[in-house]
Design a protein around this motif. Sequence first.
Motif, PDB file in Angstrom:
ATOM      1  N   GLU A  95       0.828  -1.218   0.000  1.00 19.38           N
ATOM      2  CA  GLU A  95       0.000   0.000   0.000  1.00 19.38           C
ATOM      3  C   GLU A  95       0.859   1.264   0.000  1.00 19.38           C
ATOM      4  OE1 GLU A  95      -3.402   0.579   2.379  1.00 19.38           O
ATOM      5  OE2 GLU A  95      -3.899  -1.556   2.484  1.00 19.38           O
ATOM      6  N   GLY A  96       2.088   1.163   0.494  1.00 18.12           N
ATOM      7  CA  GLY A  96       3.009   2.279   0.387  1.00 18.12           C
ATOM      8  C   GLY A  96       3.073   3.161   1.618  1.00 18.12           C
ATOM      9  N   ILE A  97       3.895   4.211   1.507  1.00 18.43           N
ATOM     10  CA  ILE A  97       4.075   5.165   2.602  1.00 18.43           C
ATOM     11  C   ILE A  97       3.713   6.565   2.118  1.00 18.43           C
ATOM     12  CG2 ILE A  97       5.950   3.718   3.493  1.00 18.43           C
ATOM     13  CD1 ILE A  97       7.914   5.866   2.625  1.00 18.43           C
ATOM     14  N   ASP A  98       3.339   7.419   3.038  1.00 25.70           N
ATOM     15  CA  ASP A  98       2.966   8.794   2.701  1.00 25.70           C
ATOM     16  C   ASP A  98       4.225   9.637   2.456  1.00 25.70           C
ATOM     17  OD1 ASP A  98       0.337   8.155   2.944  1.00 25.70           O
ATOM     18  OD2 ASP A  98       0.097   8.974   4.963  1.00 25.70           O
ATOM     19  N   TYR A  99       4.179  10.448   1.407  1.00 19.79           N
ATOM     20  CA  TYR A  99       5.311  11.293   1.031  1.00 19.79           C
ATOM     21  C   TYR A  99       4.772  12.683   0.700  1.00 19.79           C
ATOM     22  CZ  TYR A  99       9.404  12.954  -1.650  1.00 19.79           C
ATOM     23  OH  TYR A  99      10.487  13.669  -2.118  1.00 19.79           O
ATOM     24  N   SER A 100       5.283  13.701   1.387  1.00 19.41           N
ATOM     25  CA  SER A 100       4.832  15.071   1.135  1.00 19.41           C
ATOM     26  C   SER A 100       6.039  15.981   0.939  1.00 19.41           C
ATOM     27  CB  SER A 100       3.973  15.588   2.302  1.00 19.41           C
ATOM     28  OG  SER A 100       4.694  15.526   3.520  1.00 19.41           O
ATOM     29  N   GLU A 101       5.807  17.090   0.242  1.00 16.04           N
ATOM     30  CA  GLU A 101       6.852  18.099   0.035  1.00 16.04           C
ATOM     31  C   GLU A 101       6.317  19.450   0.478  1.00 16.04           C
ATOM     32  OE1 GLU A 101       8.225  17.859  -4.004  1.00 16.04           O
ATOM     33  OE2 GLU A 101       9.534  16.168  -3.525  1.00 16.04           O
ATOM     34  N   ALA A 102       7.228  20.279   1.010  1.00 12.73           N
ATOM     35  CA  ALA A 102       6.830  21.566   1.573  1.00 12.73           C
ATOM     36  C   ALA A 102       7.881  22.626   1.266  1.00 12.73           C
ATOM     37  CB  ALA A 102       6.634  21.448   3.089  1.00 12.73           C
ATOM     38  N   CYS A 103       7.476  23.884   1.351  1.00 13.80           N
ATOM     39  CA  CYS A 103       8.375  25.031   1.212  1.00 13.80           C
ATOM     40  C   CYS A 103       8.507  25.725   2.562  1.00 13.80           C
ATOM     41  CB  CYS A 103       7.844  26.025   0.184  1.00 13.80           C
ATOM     42  SG  CYS A 103       7.975  25.456  -1.517  1.00 13.80           S
ATOM     43  N   ALA A 104       9.732  25.983   2.984  1.00 11.63           N
ATOM     44  CA  ALA A 104       9.988  26.724   4.220  1.00 11.63           C
ATOM     45  C   ALA A 104      10.243  28.178   3.883  1.00 11.63           C
ATOM     46  CB  ALA A 104      11.173  26.135   4.967  1.00 11.63           C
ATOM     47  N   SER A 105       9.816  29.080   4.758  1.00  8.61           N
ATOM     48  CA  SER A 105       9.826  30.515   4.442  1.00  8.61           C
ATOM     49  C   SER A 105      11.148  31.211   4.747  1.00  8.61           C
ATOM     50  CB  SER A 105       8.709  31.214   5.232  1.00  8.61           C
ATOM     51  OG  SER A 105       8.905  31.040   6.629  1.00  8.61           O
ATOM     52  N   ILE A 106      12.157  30.482   5.219  1.00 12.80           N
ATOM     53  CA  ILE A 106      13.431  31.120   5.567  1.00 12.80           C
ATOM     54  C   ILE A 106      14.589  30.333   4.958  1.00 12.80           C
ATOM     55  CG2 ILE A 106      12.516  32.009   7.751  1.00 12.80           C
ATOM     56  CD1 ILE A 106      14.030  29.777   9.168  1.00 12.80           C
ATOM     57  N   HIS A 107      15.811  30.851   5.190  1.00  9.68           N
ATOM     58  CA  HIS A 107      17.022  30.159   4.758  1.00  9.68           C
ATOM     59  C   HIS A 107      17.420  29.140   5.828  1.00  9.68           C
ATOM     60  CE1 HIS A 107      18.327  32.848   1.328  1.00  9.68           C
ATOM     61  NE2 HIS A 107      17.279  33.483   1.833  1.00  9.68           N
ATOM     62  N   LEU A 108      18.015  28.045   5.387  1.00  3.13           N
ATOM     63  CA  LEU A 108      18.427  27.008   6.327  1.00  3.13           C
ATOM     64  C   LEU A 108      19.447  27.541   7.333  1.00  3.13           C
ATOM     65  CD1 LEU A 108      18.563  24.108   7.354  1.00  3.13           C
ATOM     66  CD2 LEU A 108      20.174  23.577   5.516  1.00  3.13           C
ATOM     67  N   SER A 109      20.393  28.358   6.888  1.00  3.55           N
ATOM     68  CA  SER A 109      21.422  28.892   7.787  1.00  3.55           C
ATOM     69  C   SER A 109      20.807  29.729   8.902  1.00  3.55           C
ATOM     70  CB  SER A 109      22.429  29.730   6.996  1.00  3.55           C
ATOM     71  OG  SER A 109      21.771  30.783   6.300  1.00  3.55           O
ATOM     72  N   ASP A 110      19.739  30.471   8.583  1.00  6.10           N
ATOM     73  CA  ASP A 110      19.067  31.264   9.620  1.00  6.10           C
ATOM     74  C   ASP A 110      18.413  30.361  10.654  1.00  6.10           C
ATOM     75  OD1 ASP A 110      19.791  33.598   8.331  1.00  6.10           O
ATOM     76  OD2 ASP A 110      17.964  33.666   7.129  1.00  6.10           O
ATOM     77  N   PHE A 111      17.818  29.279  10.202  1.00  3.08           N
ATOM     78  CA  PHE A 111      17.154  28.376  11.126  1.00  3.08           C
ATOM     79  C   PHE A 111      18.164  27.664  12.027  1.00  3.08           C
ATOM     80  CE2 PHE A 111      15.659  24.056  12.138  1.00  3.08           C
ATOM     81  CZ  PHE A 111      14.547  24.380  12.902  1.00  3.08           C
ATOM     82  N   LEU A 112      19.291  27.235  11.473  1.00  5.58           N
ATOM     83  CA  LEU A 112      20.264  26.464  12.241  1.00  5.58           C
ATOM     84  C   LEU A 112      21.053  27.299  13.233  1.00  5.58           C
ATOM     85  CD1 LEU A 112      21.661  23.994   9.547  1.00  5.58           C
ATOM     86  CD2 LEU A 112      19.932  23.588  11.297  1.00  5.58           C
ATOM     87  N   LEU A 113      20.973  28.639  13.137  1.00  5.98           N
ATOM     88  CA  LEU A 113      21.639  29.480  14.127  1.00  5.98           C
ATOM     89  C   LEU A 113      21.102  29.203  15.521  1.00  5.98           C
ATOM     90  CD1 LEU A 113      21.897  32.951  12.335  1.00  5.98           C
ATOM     91  CD2 LEU A 113      23.771  31.406  12.932  1.00  5.98           C
ATOM     92  N   LEU A 114      19.810  29.012  15.637  1.00  4.84           N
ATOM     93  CA  LEU A 114      19.195  28.699  16.918  1.00  4.84           C
ATOM     94  C   LEU A 114      17.962  27.827  16.650  1.00  4.84           C
ATOM     95  CD1 LEU A 114      19.521  29.200  19.947  1.00  4.84           C
ATOM     96  CD2 LEU A 114      17.932  31.103  19.731  1.00  4.84           C
ATOM     97  N   PRO A 115      18.180  26.562  16.320  1.00  8.39           N
ATOM     98  CA  PRO A 115      17.037  25.698  15.976  1.00  8.39           C
ATOM     99  C   PRO A 115      16.110  25.481  17.160  1.00  8.39           C
ATOM    100  CG  PRO A 115      19.038  24.405  16.208  1.00  8.39           C
ATOM    101  CD  PRO A 115      19.450  25.847  16.281  1.00  8.39           C
ATOM    102  N   LYS A 116      14.825  25.607  16.910  1.00  6.45           N
ATOM    103  CA  LYS A 116      13.825  25.394  17.956  1.00  6.45           C
ATOM    104  C   LYS A 116      13.207  24.005  17.778  1.00  6.45           C
ATOM    105  CE  LYS A 116      12.650  30.283  18.548  1.00  6.45           C
ATOM    106  NZ  LYS A 116      11.575  31.294  18.543  1.00  6.45           N
ATOM    107  N   LEU A 117      13.272  23.227  18.835  1.00  9.65           N
ATOM    108  CA  LEU A 117      12.792  21.852  18.748  1.00  9.65           C
ATOM    109  C   LEU A 117      11.306  21.784  18.432  1.00  9.65           C
ATOM    110  CD1 LEU A 117      14.744  20.276  21.729  1.00  9.65           C
ATOM    111  CD2 LEU A 117      15.150  19.921  19.316  1.00  9.65           C
ATOM    112  N   GLU A 118      10.541  22.755  18.925  1.00 10.37           N
ATOM    113  CA  GLU A 118       9.104  22.740  18.650  1.00 10.37           C
ATOM    114  C   GLU A 118       8.836  22.847  17.146  1.00 10.37           C
ATOM    115  OE1 GLU A 118      10.602  24.643  20.819  1.00 10.37           O
ATOM    116  OE2 GLU A 118       9.880  23.925  22.758  1.00 10.37           O
ATOM    117  N   LEU A 119       9.625  23.684  16.448  1.00  9.00           N
ATOM    118  CA  LEU A 119       9.447  23.826  15.001  1.00  9.00           C
ATOM    119  C   LEU A 119       9.852  22.549  14.273  1.00  9.00           C
ATOM    120  CD1 LEU A 119      10.735  27.472  14.369  1.00  9.00           C
ATOM    121  CD2 LEU A 119       8.379  26.673  14.470  1.00  9.00           C
TER     122      LEU A 119
END
Length: 331
Positions: A95-119
């Motif tokens: 039956e398979g597995i679910d696969y989705s794609e998304a767009c994030a609104s920021i740059h990865l480097s900005d997020f990794l400066l202080l990654p929030k676990l909740e996000l």
Amino acid sequence: MKTEIISRVRIKPSSPTPPHLRRYKLSLLDQLAPPFYIPIVLFYTAKSDHQHHRSGSSSTDHKSQRLQSSLSKTLTRFYPLAGRIKDHLVDCNDEGIDYSEACASIHLSDFLLLPKLELILNQFLPLDAYNTMSSEQVPLAAVQVSYFKCGGMAIGVCVAHKIADGSTVAMFLNSWAAAFHNKSGSGDEEEAIIVPWLSSASVFPPKDLPVISLSGLTMNQKVVTRRFLFDAPKIAALRTQLIVKNGRTDNHPTRVEAVTALIWKYAKNIKRVKSRSKGVSLATHVVNLRKRMTPTAKIPENSFGNLWCSVAAEATTDESEEAELNSLASQ
């Protein structure tokens, strides 16, 4: 930061599972595993700072096609992931597995400066990993690929703990990565891609056990996830400071032992202050059984399923400040 889902599909194995493999037996350890998903999020930077993601761009479309195609090929080897649990076995019905794609609104480097676990838990995973699996018809795995503005991406994977442990998920991801990077389709592909050993039930046969729901134990409690950072020089200094006495020789603890002892010490102190009593203190780790079985030939490194146990160390006495860390590391 927000992520916007742009597509959802169901990925099935590229080749149908043969009829004689349709019934995959769960092992006893699979039966005892909690009804949650194991969540992992992997972050990948772009090859160039000039690679900016645009929804529908040719480079993104090509990467998406390769991710889905290689995942489909990987599921032919890890075919239980594409099935559904029924009683004490998996119906490998493709039956398979679910696969989705998304767009994030920021740059990865900005997020990794202080990654929030909740996000990370709420926006980069394809589902609520810590909600119990309430139905036998739910997928046993799901994937979400999130593209950042800079061209970087996050791959969030959830695999049902009922059929897999952390080592199994790592093996699955490594096999998928090998399939993704193989472009030629030559015979070398078979050597690079991991083929799982799917017979753990022969070592730990299943038993007729009642199904126990853990939802009441978890949903009514407040669970907090925190992130601690220890840099390499500090850990090295801590290891040098500590001596583990194992009854034969004195040696320095591993990084895990040293950091565990440090966290354990301060957790004990907090408990002692709050409860105003000493009591018994336990530190628990999950241990991979694959390298610890006798004989080891029974459990290959590429074994699929839950092959772990929970092991506790006990500290019942309070020692001097100087000796406490050494004692806890030894335990």
